[in-house]
Design a protein around this motif. Structure first.
Motif, short mmCIF file in Angstrom:
data_model
loop_
_atom_site.label_atom_id
_atom_site.label_comp_id
_atom_site.label_asym_id
_atom_site.label_seq_id
_atom_site.Cartn_x
_atom_site.Cartn_y
_atom_site.Cartn_z
N SER A 140 0.85 -1.20 0.00
CA SER A 140 0.00 0.00 0.00
C SER A 140 0.88 1.24 0.00
O SER A 140 2.03 1.19 0.46
CB SER A 140 -0.92 0.01 1.23
N ASP A 142 -0.53 3.94 1.43
CA ASP A 142 -1.26 4.66 2.48
C ASP A 142 -0.61 4.36 3.83
O ASP A 142 -0.53 3.19 4.24
CB ASP A 142 -2.72 4.21 2.48
N ARG A 144 -1.60 4.72 6.77
CA ARG A 144 -2.49 4.03 7.72
C ARG A 144 -2.55 2.53 7.41
O ARG A 144 -2.55 1.70 8.34
CB ARG A 144 -3.89 4.63 7.65
N ALA A 155 5.42 5.07 2.93
CA ALA A 155 4.97 5.24 1.55
C ALA A 155 6.07 5.88 0.70
O ALA A 155 6.28 5.49 -0.46
CB ALA A 155 3.71 6.09 1.51
N GLN A 183 -10.05 -0.36 5.33
CA GLN A 183 -9.90 0.20 3.98
C GLN A 183 -11.26 0.30 3.30
O GLN A 183 -12.11 -0.58 3.44
CB GLN A 183 -8.98 -0.67 3.14
N MET A 187 -9.98 4.27 -1.03
CA MET A 187 -8.58 4.08 -0.63
C MET A 187 -7.90 3.04 -1.50
O MET A 187 -6.74 3.21 -1.92
CB MET A 187 -8.52 3.69 0.85
N THR A 190 -7.14 4.52 -4.88
CA THR A 190 -6.01 5.45 -4.83
C THR A 190 -4.69 4.70 -4.88
O THR A 190 -3.74 5.10 -5.57
CB THR A 190 -6.09 6.31 -3.55
N ASP A 191 -4.59 3.58 -4.14
CA ASP A 191 -3.38 2.75 -4.19
C ASP A 191 -3.10 2.27 -5.61
O ASP A 191 -1.96 2.35 -6.10
CB ASP A 191 -3.53 1.54 -3.26
N GLU A 194 -1.99 5.05 -7.97
CA GLU A 194 -0.60 5.47 -7.76
C GLU A 194 0.37 4.44 -8.34
O GLU A 194 1.37 4.81 -8.96
CB GLU A 194 -0.32 5.66 -6.27
#
Length: 390
Positions: A140, A142, A144, A155, A183, A187, A190-191, A194
């Protein structure tokens, strides 16, 4: 088609052996993640790299009579965190492998690496040692999610590791996970978005599962529900398809021509010799298919007299073992492959194929067998049709 000779029911002779790969297990990591059920052991002080290489070569030499004359199409160095070993040790490992086995000139050679254990110079060293594919365990982007998974990297370290790997390797894989504690779909998207921005050759997107003998098994986190996780899977397929990645296996996405050859050999029920602490393997012979496993504890494996387990796979288990792998392929498999790799006639699973087809889980014709979209979403239900003694 490769001919298959049947001596009598349940006893087979393969006229040709499948492709062969080599798996090398390096069991140490910096810290054991709470979801990890692999044979990994936290590093305590300096790693015994020279002693472990000696044990690997001893292991390989003992296994050589089982693979005489066979060429190796791929090598996968997994763990644990193999990137904890120095480039010099990986160089010595691959030199020792080449001295004992015949590798194809274009053999795919993968090394697993975790962010926080590598930097640009180290990647260059691995490349110079002969590694030509890097698989990075990002999981991930993220903070969190990384904390929830017990990952040791940030990250930003993940981003730097991908950039450093891409500077030395054309063939880079990013491992991502979804369905993580707390999650949501946004979220997860978004992973994935990216990861796509790095433009790497391959992305693996796995749903987190809770496995026995892990911290998460004894102290389960709150995970997204089944429907939410299914939505994340569909989002992964959509995002990666639009970015030009081919979805070719349950969790694997590749740009054209960059599918993982080592894993494809697993999924097509090819052979693989496994060496290293806790390594598993599968080898075919003209009259049988065997599985082997090495001692799990590094201390035990390092002993010169350590023993390994080996068993012949009963003919009744081979259909399920084949389907467990081949039905993970989105495109399925050529019908002839079943007989070529198991030594059994396709008629041995005729009733199971018909049952799965009636349930809308499988599509087939005289030449090809593949899971339907429903079959891919309910893969465990599909595989259940092929369980022995059903």
């Amino acid at each position: 088609m490769i001919p298959v000779a049947l001596d009598r029911p349940g006893v087979v002779k393969l006229a040709a052996l499948p492709p062969l790969s080599l798996y090398v297990h390096i069991p140490w990591c910096v810290r054991k993640c709470p979801y990890c059920d692999f044979n990994s052991h936290e590093r305590r002080g300096a790693l015994p790299e020279a002693d472990y290489l000696e044990a690997l070569f001893r292991d390989l030499e003992t296994a050589l009579p089982s693979v005489w004359g066979r060429r190796v199409g791929s090598v996968f160095i997994g763990g644990g965190t193999p990137s904890l070993f120095s480039p010099a040790s990986i160089d010595a490992l691959l030199s020792g492998v080449r001295a004992r086995l015949t590798l194809e000139p274009d053999a795919e050679i993968t090394l697993e690496a975790n962010p926080g254990t590598v930097e640009a110079a180290r990647f260059r060293g691995f490349r110079n040692a002969g590694v030509n594919r890097i698989s990075i365990g990002v999981q991930s982007f993220d903070a969190r999610m990384l904390a929830a998974l017990g990952r040791i990297h940030s990250a930003d370290e993940a981003r730097r590791a991908i950039d450093a790997a891409a500077a030395s390797f054309d063939n880079v894989n990013i491992d991502l996970m979804y369905g993580l504690p707390a999650q949501n779909a946004a979220m997860a998207r978004t992973d994935l978005q990216e990861a796509v921005r790095f433009g790497v050759a391959h992305i693996s997107a796995y749903q987190l599962t809770i496995e026995p003998n892990t911290v998460f098994w004894s102290k389960p986190p709150q995970l997204p529900g089944h429907d939410a996780a299914a939505d994340m899977q569909l989002a992964a397929e959509e995002i990666l398809r639009h970015a030009g990645y081919e979805h070719y296996e349950t969790s694997a996405f590749a740009r054209p021509e960059w599918r993982c050859r080592h894993n494809l050999n697993y999924w097509r029920f090819g052979d693989y010799l496994g060496i290293g602490a806790g390594a598993h393997g599968k080898l075919s012979f003209p009259d049988r298919i065997t599985r082997h496993a090495r001692a799990r504890q590094p201390e035990q494996y390092l002993k010169p007299d350590t023993e390994s387990e080996e068993r012949t796979v009963p003919a009744g288990e081979l259909p399920f073992e084949f389907m467990l792998n081949a039905l993970r392929l989105v495109e399925g498999f050529e019908a002839a492959l079943f007989s070529e790799r198991t030594g059994l006639p396709l008629s041995a699973v005729q009733s199971q194929l018909e049952q799965a087809e009636r349930g809308g889980l499988l599509a087939r014709d005289w030449k090809h067998i593949r899971p339907t979209e429903r079959g891919r979403l309910f893969l465990n239900e599909l595989l259940g049709a092929f369980l022995p003694d059903r």
